[in-house]
Design an enzyme around this catalytic site. Sequence first.
Site, PDB file in Angstrom:
ATOM      1  CG  ASN A   1      -0.397   0.728   2.395  1.00 59.30           C
ATOM      2  OD1 ASN A   1      -0.470   1.955   2.474  1.00 59.30           O
ATOM      3  ND2 ASN A   1       0.189  -0.027   3.323  1.00 59.30           N
TER       4      ASN A   1
ATOM      5  CG  PHE B   1      -0.752   8.965   6.966  1.00 61.32           C
ATOM      6  CD1 PHE B   1      -0.651   7.597   7.142  1.00 61.32           C
ATOM      7  CD2 PHE B   1       0.202   9.779   7.563  1.00 61.32           C
ATOM      8  CE1 PHE B   1       0.376   7.039   7.897  1.00 61.32           C
ATOM      9  CE2 PHE B   1       1.225   9.238   8.331  1.00 61.32           C
ATOM     10  CZ  PHE B   1       1.317   7.879   8.489  1.00 61.32           C
TER      11      PHE B   1
ATOM     12  CB  SER C   1       3.565   5.309   7.199  1.00 64.09           C
ATOM     13  OG  SER C   1       3.172   5.231   5.837  1.00 64.09           O
TER      14      SER C   1
ATOM     15  CG  ASN D   1       3.027   4.431   1.886  1.00 69.77           C
ATOM     16  OD1 ASN D   1       3.843   4.086   1.039  1.00 69.77           O
ATOM     17  ND2 ASN D   1       2.271   3.572   2.550  1.00 69.77           N
ATOM     18  CB  THR D   2       4.012  10.531   5.087  1.00 73.84           C
ATOM     19  OG1 THR D   2       2.615  10.190   5.068  1.00 73.84           O
ATOM     20  CG2 THR D   2       4.147  12.024   5.313  1.00 73.84           C
TER      21      THR D   2
ATOM     22  CE  LYS E   1       1.962  -0.218  12.929  1.00 76.24           C
ATOM     23  NZ  LYS E   1       0.580  -0.348  12.429  1.00 76.24           N
TER      24      LYS E   1
ATOM     25  CG  ASN F   1       3.891   1.015   9.735  1.00 79.59           C
ATOM     26  OD1 ASN F   1       3.196   0.535   8.843  1.00 79.59           O
ATOM     27  ND2 ASN F   1       3.674   2.224  10.226  1.00 79.59           N
TER      28      ASN F   1
END
Length: 370
Positions: free
Chosen positions: A118, A122, A183, A185-186, A223, A252
Amino acid sequence: MSAYGLLFNAVLRRLDPERAHRAAFGLIRAAGRVPGPRAVVRAAYAPAHPELRVRALGLDLPGPFGLAAGFDKNAVGIGPLAALGFDFVEVGTVTARPQPGNERPRLFRLAPDRALVNRMGFNNDGADAVAARLARRPGHGPVVGVNIGKTKVVPEAEAAADYAAAAERLAAHADYLVVNVSSPNTPGLRDLQATDRLRPLLAAVRAAADRATPGRRVPLLVKIAPDLADEDVDAVADLAVEAGLDGVIATNTTVSRDGLATDPRTVVSTGAGGLSGAPLRDRSLAVLRRLHARAGDRLTLVGVGGIETADDAWRRILAGATLIQGYSGFVYAGPGWARAIHRGLAERLAASPYATLADAVGAEGRDRTR
């Protein structure tokens, strides 16, 4: 093959993964609104193993197995998800401001590996909207954690204030808070795991949560990523203890693509993003073991990543996890998954030398030192 397995192979895997998620989650929520089906679901899937009850983070839970953040980003289906047997539900990731996330497609299945990739980014309704929903939930509902992250448009230099803003709006409605700095993805988010940057961020979130909840101390966890070097895992554990955090969630998603069974061309075609599911199992377990060896019982550890079976869950408990979570396994195993995990854990506890689940937490490390 189960009925869900037939449905997945015949229908769901042919749909765009994000569309399939919305459809499946919509059905879960719809069933949760109708008294008849809701009672049937609760009877069929709710945990029936009182020996699995656990106390963690100052909370009493019916068992150790929760749904990880990412499935219910906006706190719209907590009750129905709990009715499927999850002992607690972690919502989010929620950011201080609403944001649409990354462009689609942004969710992919690697079915031969029972994995997902993925790069959602967010996507969520923002802290104000999620806080309003949580404020309306019944007081007797399931334990709910709220996972918070950085708003994408906020500069990294202002990250601490951004997290604090989210925490201040959400803390009063959360049974526990999670700071997500892991994450992939940021842009720049994982850089916040460096202890010199993480320390002031955690302090800002703790202060904001305390302002929002006078007279109540909301448990705070962080996390972390599985891709941290071992010495960085140790540093985070040390910082978490020093900062008075209540726990660490390990782990994560990963940016690694090593050892996958999926055709390499398919893997490449999915592009960037975090990999979750079965391939994450070994590294997440290794990080958990390292955290427990470093911090012992000074932190509540939550094991997540690659948990598919009761065996996977039991190994995390023996390695030091008081609580465990899953997400990708839900996609592949379906609505009976939590019930199967509970049944298997109860069987393993009964066959073990441990009187309670709490006795089993970290037993692997204790046995090695004897």
